[in-house]
Design a protein around this motif. Structure first.
Motif, PDB file in Angstrom:
ATOM      1  N   ALA A  29       0.802  -1.222   0.000  1.00 23.20           N
ATOM      2  CA  ALA A  29       0.000   0.000   0.000  1.00 23.20           C
ATOM      3  C   ALA A  29       0.838   1.277   0.000  1.00 23.20           C
ATOM      4  N   ASP A  30       2.154   1.148  -0.127  1.00 28.24           N
ATOM      5  CA  ASP A  30       3.010   2.326  -0.020  1.00 28.24           C
ATOM      6  C   ASP A  30       2.731   3.382  -1.078  1.00 28.24           C
ATOM      7  N   GLN A  31       2.284   2.975  -2.276  1.00 27.18           N
ATOM      8  CA  GLN A  31       1.982   3.940  -3.328  1.00 27.18           C
ATOM      9  C   GLN A  31       0.494   4.292  -3.391  1.00 27.18           C
ATOM     10  N   MET A  32      -0.275   3.802  -2.420  1.00 27.07           N
ATOM     11  CA  MET A  32      -1.696   4.127  -2.338  1.00 27.07           C
ATOM     12  C   MET A  32      -1.844   5.625  -2.057  1.00 27.07           C
ATOM     13  N   PRO A  33      -2.754   6.301  -2.778  1.00 28.12           N
ATOM     14  CA  PRO A  33      -2.891   7.744  -2.553  1.00 28.12           C
ATOM     15  C   PRO A  33      -3.488   8.079  -1.197  1.00 28.12           C
ATOM     16  N   MET A  50       2.552  15.408   0.927  1.00 25.16           N
ATOM     17  CA  MET A  50       2.579  13.941   0.934  1.00 25.16           C
ATOM     18  C   MET A  50       1.321  13.453   0.234  1.00 25.16           C
ATOM     19  N   ASP A  51       1.479  12.729  -0.876  1.00 23.60           N
ATOM     20  CA  ASP A  51       0.310  12.277  -1.623  1.00 23.60           C
ATOM     21  C   ASP A  51       0.156  10.758  -1.672  1.00 23.60           C
ATOM     22  N   THR A  52       1.112  10.024  -1.107  1.00 27.39           N
ATOM     23  CA  THR A  52       1.025   8.561  -0.996  1.00 27.39           C
ATOM     24  C   THR A  52       1.296   8.169   0.454  1.00 27.39           C
ATOM     25  N   LEU A  53       0.933   6.951   0.828  1.00 28.15           N
ATOM     26  CA  LEU A  53       1.053   6.528   2.225  1.00 28.15           C
ATOM     27  C   LEU A  53       2.496   6.450   2.717  1.00 28.15           C
ATOM     28  N   VAL A  54       3.426   6.188   1.817  1.00 28.90           N
ATOM     29  CA  VAL A  54       4.854   6.295   2.128  1.00 28.90           C
ATOM     30  C   VAL A  54       5.406   7.303   1.136  1.00 28.90           C
ATOM     31  N   TYR A  55       6.047   8.341   1.645  1.00 29.88           N
ATOM     32  CA  TYR A  55       6.452   9.459   0.803  1.00 29.88           C
ATOM     33  C   TYR A  55       7.835   9.935   1.217  1.00 29.88           C
ATOM     34  N   THR A  63      11.867  10.084   4.734  1.00 27.22           N
ATOM     35  CA  THR A  63      10.688   9.299   4.390  1.00 27.22           C
ATOM     36  C   THR A  63       9.652   9.440   5.497  1.00 27.22           C
ATOM     37  N   TYR A  64       8.400   9.620   5.085  1.00 24.73           N
ATOM     38  CA  TYR A  64       7.262   9.714   5.997  1.00 24.73           C
ATOM     39  C   TYR A  64       6.309   8.577   5.681  1.00 24.73           C
ATOM     40  N   ILE A  77       0.874  10.747  10.741  1.00 28.68           N
ATOM     41  CA  ILE A  77       2.030  10.611   9.847  1.00 28.68           C
ATOM     42  C   ILE A  77       3.308  10.693  10.687  1.00 28.68           C
ATOM     43  N   VAL A  78       4.222   9.762  10.434  1.00 23.74           N
ATOM     44  CA  VAL A  78       5.470   9.714  11.206  1.00 23.74           C
ATOM     45  C   VAL A  78       6.677   9.674  10.284  1.00 23.74           C
ATOM     46  N   PRO A  79       7.804  10.250  10.721  1.00 24.46           N
ATOM     47  CA  PRO A  79       9.042  10.131   9.938  1.00 24.46           C
ATOM     48  C   PRO A  79       9.611   8.719  10.111  1.00 24.46           C
TER      49      PRO A  79
END
Length: 84
Positions: A29-33, A50-55, A63-64, A77-79
């Motif tokens: 799901a990392d590229q999920m919007p 941040m537009d995806t779940l991992v950005y 990386t967040y 959201i966490v770093p």
């Protein structure tokens, strides 16, 4: 788990931001919007969206991450680390 753990909206607990990113990536799901883009003031002092779940910040590579169930509330959201 210790009190320093990260707790998501659903109650899931993680030991670190890296663990959040790993879980989201493992689920594919990392590229999920994101439901709504998150405006973040990055650790490098740039404002990013941040537009995806991992950005990853394009300026410093921080990386967040956020889980799908918590993505609607940007406070979760966490770093996860630089270039992670």
């Amino acid at each position: 788990m210790s009190q320093d753990n990260i707790t998501m909206k659903c109650g899931c607990e993680f030991e670190s931001g890296k663990a959040v990113a790993d879980k989201v990536r493992k689920k594919g799901a990392d590229q999920m919007p994101m439901p709504t883009k998150a405006k973040i003031h990055c650790t490098c002092n740039h404002d990013i969206e941040m537009d995806t779940l991992v950005y990853q910040c394009s300026h410093c590579k921080m990386t967040y991450a956020v889980t799908p169930c918590s993505a609607s509330e940007h406070k979760f959201i966490v770093p996860a680390g630089y270039d992670y």
